[in-house]
Design a protein around this motif. Structure first.
Motif, PDB file in Angstrom:
ATOM      1  N   UNK A  30       0.852  -1.072  -0.054  1.00 37.04           N
ATOM      2  CA  UNK A  30      -0.057   0.123  -0.130  1.00 37.04           C
ATOM      3  C   UNK A  30       0.827   1.289  -0.119  1.00 37.04           C
ATOM      4  N   UNK A  31       0.427   2.427  -0.199  1.00 36.90           N
ATOM      5  CA  UNK A  31       1.087   3.564  -0.386  1.00 36.90           C
ATOM      6  C   UNK A  31       0.980   4.384   0.907  1.00 36.90           C
ATOM      7  N   UNK A  32       2.242   4.907   1.174  1.00 36.82           N
ATOM      8  CA  UNK A  32       2.289   5.983   2.421  1.00 36.82           C
ATOM      9  C   UNK A  32       2.153   7.326   1.927  1.00 36.82           C
ATOM     10  N   UNK A  33       1.278   8.169   2.598  1.00 35.33           N
ATOM     11  CA  UNK A  33       1.101   9.393   2.192  1.00 35.33           C
ATOM     12  C   UNK A  33       1.857  10.293   3.521  1.00 35.33           C
ATOM     13  N   UNK A  34       2.959  10.806   2.867  1.00 35.77           N
ATOM     14  CA  UNK A  34       3.945  11.544   3.937  1.00 35.77           C
ATOM     15  C   UNK A  34       3.926  12.956   3.727  1.00 35.77           C
ATOM     16  N   UNK A  35       3.209  13.634   4.773  1.00 41.06           N
ATOM     17  CA  UNK A  35       3.209  15.136   4.756  1.00 41.06           C
ATOM     18  C   UNK A  35       4.224  15.717   4.986  1.00 41.06           C
ATOM     19  N   UNK A  36       4.521  16.876   4.280  1.00 37.30           N
ATOM     20  CA  UNK A  36       5.801  17.645   3.870  1.00 37.30           C
ATOM     21  C   UNK A  36       6.044  18.410   5.168  1.00 37.30           C
ATOM     22  N   UNK A  37       5.167  18.761   5.983  1.00 39.23           N
ATOM     23  CA  UNK A  37       5.300  19.562   7.245  1.00 39.23           C
ATOM     24  C   UNK A  37       5.766  18.724   8.511  1.00 39.23           C
ATOM     25  N   UNK A  38       5.829  17.429   8.288  1.00 37.02           N
ATOM     26  CA  UNK A  38       6.471  16.659   9.337  1.00 37.02           C
ATOM     27  C   UNK A  38       7.946  16.399   9.207  1.00 37.02           C
ATOM     28  N   UNK A  39       8.572  16.062  10.445  1.00 47.14           N
ATOM     29  CA  UNK A  39      10.073  15.691  10.449  1.00 47.14           C
ATOM     30  C   UNK A  39      10.044  14.308  10.769  1.00 47.14           C
ATOM     31  N   UNK A  40       8.957  13.582  11.079  1.00 54.26           N
ATOM     32  CA  UNK A  40       8.887  12.226  11.751  1.00 54.26           C
ATOM     33  C   UNK A  40       9.362  11.195  10.755  1.00 54.26           C
ATOM     34  N   UNK A  41       9.723  10.155  10.974  1.00 60.47           N
ATOM     35  CA  UNK A  41       9.847   8.991  10.202  1.00 60.47           C
ATOM     36  C   UNK A  41       8.782   7.854  10.448  1.00 60.47           C
ATOM     37  N   UNK A  42       8.410   7.488   9.139  1.00 57.15           N
ATOM     38  CA  UNK A  42       7.156   6.704   9.264  1.00 57.15           C
ATOM     39  C   UNK A  42       7.689   5.324   8.476  1.00 57.15           C
ATOM     40  N   UNK A  43       7.323   4.060   8.813  1.00 56.99           N
ATOM     41  CA  UNK A  43       7.508   3.056   8.089  1.00 56.99           C
ATOM     42  C   UNK A  43       7.025   2.738   6.770  1.00 56.99           C
ATOM     43  N   UNK A  44       7.534   2.542   5.900  1.00 58.06           N
ATOM     44  CA  UNK A  44       6.952   2.398   4.350  1.00 58.06           C
ATOM     45  C   UNK A  44       6.176   0.949   4.678  1.00 58.06           C
ATOM     46  N   UNK A  45       4.755   0.994   4.369  1.00 54.31           N
ATOM     47  CA  UNK A  45       4.030  -0.092   4.390  1.00 54.31           C
ATOM     48  C   UNK A  45       4.647  -1.246   3.935  1.00 54.31           C
TER      49      UNK A  45
END
Length: 160
Positions: A30-45
């Motif tokens: 599935x696709x990850x939608x990564x907001x530009x205004x964050x500096x957090x790291x999120x796992x790519x699904x």
């Protein structure tokens, strides 16, 4: 056809093969939608592998995939793609998908990897996407199932 002859003498045994090597792979589902205004790291699904490294082995990890700008016009999206080993960021690349005036929803790809000398035992390999904290950028789509976007994580266990 005549009768079968007597069997020959048995040959010597060959050298034992290499054991403990493996190739493991994970694909984004599935696709990850990564907001530009964050500096957090999120796992790519789905880009996560639990591996068990045998004694006297090295690990080679590689990843590739796509980042897409989600809006039309002259917008751009940014994602920092990072390989994590046991929760620690080890290597990364910044990917920018920038539209032009005549072309929108641009896809930019990443592809990188490196070798690791880790202790024997269990290890967790993951790919994350980190936002740039850029107020001028737009949300980035990361990975997914479309052929031009699908992200891959590959780990190769190589005996020394």
């Amino acid at each position: 056809m005549g009768p079968q002859g007597t069997p020959g003498i048995a040959g010597i045994n060959g050298l034992p093969g290499t054991t403990g090597q493996d190739i493991l792979q994970a694909l984004s589902g599935s696709q990850l939608q990564l907001p530009a205004n964050t500096t957090n790291c999120v796992g790519v699904p789905d880009l996560s592998l639990n591996i068990t490294l045998p004694a006297d082995a090295s690990l080679y990890v590689t990843t590739n995939g796509g980042v897409q700008c989600t809006q039309a016009g002259t917008n751009y999206a940014v994602a920092d793609i990072v390989i994590f080993v046991d929760g620690n960021a080890t290597l990364g690349r910044r990917v920018v998908a920038a539209n032009t005036g005549g072309l929108g929803q641009i896809v930019s790809n990443w592809s990188f990897g490196r070798s690791y000398e880790l202790s024997q035992g269990a290890h967790l390999i993951e790919v994350g996407a980190c936002g740039p904290g850029d107020a001028n950028a737009v949300t980035a789509n990361v990975g997914g199932t479309a052929v031009q976007m699908q992200a891959v994580l590959t780990a190769m266990i190589i005996k020394r």
